[in-house]
Design a protein around this motif. Structure first.
Motif, PDB file in Angstrom:
ATOM      1  N   ARG A  55       0.823  -1.205   0.000  1.00 22.89           N
ATOM      2  CA  ARG A  55       0.000   0.000   0.000  1.00 22.89           C
ATOM      3  C   ARG A  55       0.858   1.256   0.000  1.00 22.89           C
ATOM      4  O   ARG A  55       0.493   2.279  -0.527  1.00 22.89           O
ATOM      5  CB  ARG A  55      -0.894   0.022   1.248  1.00 22.89           C
ATOM      6  CG  ARG A  55      -1.996  -0.990   1.208  1.00 22.89           C
ATOM      7  CD  ARG A  55      -2.405  -1.431   2.590  1.00 22.89           C
ATOM      8  NE  ARG A  55      -1.478  -2.400   3.122  1.00 22.89           N
ATOM      9  CZ  ARG A  55      -1.512  -2.850   4.356  1.00 22.89           C
ATOM     10  NH1 ARG A  55      -2.403  -2.412   5.202  1.00 22.89           N
ATOM     11  NH2 ARG A  55      -0.634  -3.731   4.766  1.00 22.89           N
TER      12      ARG A  55
ATOM     13  N   ARG B 107      -2.839  -0.263  11.532  1.00 14.77           N
ATOM     14  CA  ARG B 107      -3.406  -0.980  10.386  1.00 14.77           C
ATOM     15  C   ARG B 107      -2.332  -1.535   9.458  1.00 14.77           C
ATOM     16  O   ARG B 107      -2.631  -1.903   8.324  1.00 14.77           O
ATOM     17  CB  ARG B 107      -4.377  -0.061   9.647  1.00 14.77           C
ATOM     18  CG  ARG B 107      -5.686   0.074  10.400  1.00 14.77           C
ATOM     19  CD  ARG B 107      -6.481   1.270   9.991  1.00 14.77           C
ATOM     20  NE  ARG B 107      -7.757   1.346  10.682  1.00 14.77           N
ATOM     21  CZ  ARG B 107      -7.924   1.866  11.897  1.00 14.77           C
ATOM     22  NH1 ARG B 107      -6.876   2.328  12.566  1.00 14.77           N
ATOM     23  NH2 ARG B 107      -9.111   1.910  12.455  1.00 14.77           N
TER      24      ARG B 107
ATOM     25  N   GLY C 150      -3.773  -6.429  10.796  1.00 16.92           N
ATOM     26  CA  GLY C 150      -4.927  -6.552  11.680  1.00 16.92           C
ATOM     27  C   GLY C 150      -4.767  -7.607  12.748  1.00 16.92           C
ATOM     28  O   GLY C 150      -5.579  -7.693  13.652  1.00 16.92           O
TER      29      GLY C 150
ATOM     30  N   VAL D  33     -10.660  -6.429  16.390  1.00 27.75           N
ATOM     31  CA  VAL D  33      -9.322  -6.640  15.818  1.00 27.75           C
ATOM     32  C   VAL D  33      -8.504  -5.352  15.737  1.00 27.75           C
ATOM     33  O   VAL D  33      -7.296  -5.384  15.796  1.00 27.75           O
ATOM     34  CB  VAL D  33      -9.388  -7.314  14.433  1.00 27.75           C
ATOM     35  CG1 VAL D  33      -9.827  -8.739  14.551  1.00 27.75           C
ATOM     36  CG2 VAL D  33     -10.262  -6.558  13.485  1.00 27.75           C
TER      37      VAL D  33
ATOM     38  N   SER E 255       0.542  -8.921   4.898  1.00 35.82           N
ATOM     39  CA  SER E 255       0.227  -7.497   4.904  1.00 35.82           C
ATOM     40  C   SER E 255       1.220  -6.712   5.753  1.00 35.82           C
ATOM     41  O   SER E 255       1.469  -5.539   5.493  1.00 35.82           O
ATOM     42  CB  SER E 255      -1.201  -7.255   5.357  1.00 35.82           C
ATOM     43  OG  SER E 255      -1.320  -7.432   6.728  1.00 35.82           O
TER      44      SER E 255
ATOM     45  N   ASP F 257      -8.148 -11.503  -0.600  1.00 35.67           N
ATOM     46  CA  ASP F 257      -7.591 -10.377   0.139  1.00 35.67           C
ATOM     47  C   ASP F 257      -6.909  -9.448  -0.850  1.00 35.67           C
ATOM     48  O   ASP F 257      -5.873  -9.792  -1.406  1.00 35.67           O
ATOM     49  CB  ASP F 257      -6.612 -10.928   1.182  1.00 35.67           C
ATOM     50  CG  ASP F 257      -5.812  -9.834   1.855  1.00 35.67           C
ATOM     51  OD1 ASP F 257      -6.055  -8.656   1.571  1.00 35.67           O
ATOM     52  OD2 ASP F 257      -4.945 -10.185   2.665  1.00 35.67           O
TER      53      ASP F 257
ATOM     54  N   SER G 287      -5.750  -5.643   2.008  1.00 35.41           N
ATOM     55  CA  SER G 287      -6.272  -5.290   3.317  1.00 35.41           C
ATOM     56  C   SER G 287      -5.209  -5.518   4.383  1.00 35.41           C
ATOM     57  O   SER G 287      -4.174  -6.107   4.127  1.00 35.41           O
ATOM     58  CB  SER G 287      -7.516  -6.101   3.626  1.00 35.41           C
ATOM     59  OG  SER G 287      -7.223  -7.143   4.498  1.00 35.41           O
ATOM     60  N   CYS G 288      -5.493  -5.045   5.588  1.00 33.15           N
ATOM     61  CA  CYS G 288      -4.527  -5.190   6.680  1.00 33.15           C
ATOM     62  C   CYS G 288      -4.736  -6.510   7.393  1.00 33.15           C
ATOM     63  O   CYS G 288      -4.165  -6.717   8.452  1.00 33.15           O
ATOM     64  CB  CYS G 288      -4.661  -4.042   7.654  1.00 33.15           C
ATOM     65  SG  CYS G 288      -6.150  -4.134   8.652  1.00 33.15           S
ATOM     66  N   ASN G 289      -5.584  -7.406   6.879  1.00 34.34           N
ATOM     67  CA  ASN G 289      -5.854  -8.682   7.547  1.00 34.34           C
ATOM     68  C   ASN G 289      -7.022  -8.600   8.503  1.00 34.34           C
ATOM     69  O   ASN G 289      -7.583  -9.616   8.860  1.00 34.34           O
ATOM     70  CB  ASN G 289      -4.666  -9.155   8.392  1.00 34.34           C
ATOM     71  CG  ASN G 289      -3.874 -10.192   7.702  1.00 34.34           C
ATOM     72  OD1 ASN G 289      -4.361 -10.784   6.782  1.00 34.34           O
ATOM     73  ND2 ASN G 289      -2.666 -10.423   8.133  1.00 34.34           N
ATOM     74  N   GLY G 290      -7.337  -7.405   8.980  1.00 34.48           N
ATOM     75  CA  GLY G 290      -8.400  -7.269   9.969  1.00 34.48           C
ATOM     76  C   GLY G 290      -9.705  -7.828   9.439  1.00 34.48           C
ATOM     77  O   GLY G 290     -10.348  -8.656  10.076  1.00 34.48           O
TER      78      GLY G 290
ATOM     79  N   ILE H 171      -9.613 -11.788   8.728  1.00 33.68           N
ATOM     80  CA  ILE H 171      -9.843 -12.712   9.827  1.00 33.68           C
ATOM     81  C   ILE H 171     -11.281 -12.635  10.307  1.00 33.68           C
ATOM     82  O   ILE H 171     -11.808 -13.606  10.815  1.00 33.68           O
ATOM     83  CB  ILE H 171      -8.816 -12.546  10.976  1.00 33.68           C
ATOM     84  CG1 ILE H 171      -8.707 -11.109  11.421  1.00 33.68           C
ATOM     85  CG2 ILE H 171      -7.474 -13.092  10.591  1.00 33.68           C
ATOM     86  CD1 ILE H 171      -7.745 -10.923  12.577  1.00 33.68           C
TER      87      ILE H 171
END
Lengths: 359, 151
Positions: A43, A63, A66, A147, A355, B13, B16-19, B22
């Motif tokens: 990003r 961020r 997560g 989260v 990420s 995905d 995204s930040c994974n948030g 999950i």
């Protein structure tokens, strides 16, 4: 000589929750070489420091990922606090430690579930995630988020836990510990699980050192190193030893992570018993000037935050070295010589967080 | 054929930040358990009816997302999960983010939140199922498409 063929793996693959692409060079079923290509999740959030001021950037830092969102926020805050020489109240340090260890438990349980899913043990996956939901409920009670929490700020934390809440958490952890003991018996003793994990993906102590592996991946190869021992937050007051194993295969990594969950329960209990009364944050005035390297032990290993400030409200540079980035070279080394069918498990045992790596 | 009784999901995905990822996975596990409604998470685009995307779009993943979308059989519904997938969110100003999923695909349902809560994701999926039914009925009314154009 067997002919070589190249099998693409990812970026969209059933076993991968996140996108990474590997070109696997095979001789029959055996992997000879693995060539990664990354950048699907990039990003460019390090560059955002030029657009968001250093207080706002805490939200961006959270961020980065997560899963370890709390620790990313904390690592960034501690780095800025050290540049500005802010004395964070001791209670805030303890609260941060408790949330850190809760993050570790949730991350390791998540990983255990994904591992079970990778070797096809669906009910074990569900059980691990069922247990994990209890931690998320505790997060929701104490921070308001599941989260992403945004409880860190420069100078302390935003929310407090009262004595009743801490007491109820400790009681809940006792129950969770019992359930985890039952689960860990299956993870560590079950015949089918052992046949997938034991003797797969060896990483020797020398290799772990040479390739610069970090975290449970490194500790499972016998290197006794844990960044928490450097003493940030409330860790200097708590009693613990890094958990290691000398074997260095997938089974050892699973064992180390399961033991670390029990260690985290213990650390939270210690912190809940010792937590001092007082303020949870101090007001921060002025702008930072200077630079600092902050090292934090995340569930996946050591993360490094480099912050350079110039005396204005915008920072010059933020650089994050994440644990998965450090573990990738060692992972590619362990992939050499393994069977194609073992590749998903091997990738999972470093607990990859793409990420974080690509930011 | 009534796919709305058992819609299959494909989750990708983006950046995204994974948030949200999950949380999508959490929907499938015991506390929320969408499998009781017949929803199954599949890894194969050709099995999928609903395409869940988390995270924004960058140059490298744009073609992957498009490719997955084109492989899915019709009718199909695209659900953008999380604020990053809706419009770029906190990463909107990043140099490598083009914007939300709607910059490359027609998005049907937007699920906001950072991270999107499992309840919100399930609500989005339920809406997607209704839309899937509508699309199927509409397709049945129209004359059969030319097989050369069918995706």
């Amino acid at each position: 000589m067997a002919t070589r063929s190249v099998v693409p793996f990812g970026p969209q693959h059933p076993v991968l929750p996140e996108p990474i692409h590997l070109d696997l060079v095979l001789e029959d079923e055996k992997v000879v070489e693995a060539v990664p290509s990354i950048g699907f999740v990039h990003r460019g959030l390090e560059k955002l420091v030029e657009k968001k001021d250093f207080h706002e950037y805490v939200y961006v830092a959270e961020r980065i990922c997560g899963i370890c969102s709390f620790m990313h926020g904390m690592g960034y805050c501690e780095a800025v606090e050290r540049i500005m020489k802010v004395e964070v109240p001791q209670r805030a340090h303890y609260l941060r430690t408790i949330w850190c260890e809760m993050s570790r438990i949730h991350s390791h349980l998540l990983w255990l579930g994904l591992l079970a899913d990778a070797f096809g043990f669906e009910s074990l996956f569900m059980q691990s995630w069922r247990l994990r939901e209890k931690i998320l409920d505790m997060f929701e009670v104490s921070t308001g988020g599941r989260v992403i929490f945004s409880v860190n700020k420069i100078g302390g934390v935003r929310k407090d836990m009262d004595a009743d809440m801490l007491k109820s958490f400790v009681a809940l952890f006792d129950g969770m510990e019992k359930e985890l003991r039952i689960l860990s018996k299956t993870f560590l003793n079950d015949y089918a699980v052992n046949s997938r994990l034991q003797g797969v993906g060896f990483l020797t102590k020398q290799q772990a050192h040479d390739f610069g592996a970090v975290g449970p991946f490194m500790r499972a190869s016998g290197i006794d190193r844990d960044t928490r021992k450097l003493g940030y937050a409330a860790y200097p007051d708590l009693d613990f030893e890094p958990i290691t194993s000398d074997v260095g295969d997938c089974y050892a990594r699973t064992q180390v992570r399961i033991k670390e969950i029990f260690q985290s329960f213990d650390l939270i209990r210690q912190a809940a018993a010792k937590i001092p009364d007082g303020e949870i944050a101090v007001p921060v005035k002025g702008f930072p000037d200077g630079e600092h390297f902050m090292r934090v032990e995340q569930p996946r290993g050591e993360a490094i935050y480099y912050v350079k400030a110039n005396g204005t409200k915008f920072l010059d540079r933020v650089r994050v070295r994440t644990p998965t980035f450090a573990n990738l070279p060692a992972m590619l080394e362990t992939l050499k010589g393994c069977q194609l069918a073992d590749v998903p498990i091997l990738i999972l045992t470093i607990d990859p967080c793409i990420s974080c790596t690509e930011r | 054929m009534n796919v709305s009784k058992s819609p299959w999901l494909l989750h990708y995905d983006g950046s995204s930040c994974n948030g949200c990822d999950i949380e999508v996975l959490a929907c499938l596990t015991p506390v929320y358990d969408v499998e009781r409604f017949g929803v199954i998470n599949t890894g194969n685009p050709k099995h999928a009816d609903i395409f869940l995307i988390t995270g924004g779009i960058n140059h490298q993943n744009a073609q992957v997302v498009r490719q997955i979308y084109n492989q899915m059989p019709k009718p199909k519904v695209v659900v953008a999960v999380g604020i990053c997938a809706c419009n770029g969110g906190i990463f909107k100003e990043c140099y490598n983010i083009q914007g939300g999923v709607d910059t490359v695909l027609p998005v049907d349902i937007y699920v906001p939140g950072c991270a999107a809560r499992p309840e919100a994701i399930m609500d989005g999926v339920v809406k997607a199922v209704a839309l899937l039914d509508q699309k199927r009925k509409k397709a049945a009314e129209q004359p059969a498409p030319d097989p050369k154009e069918a995706g």
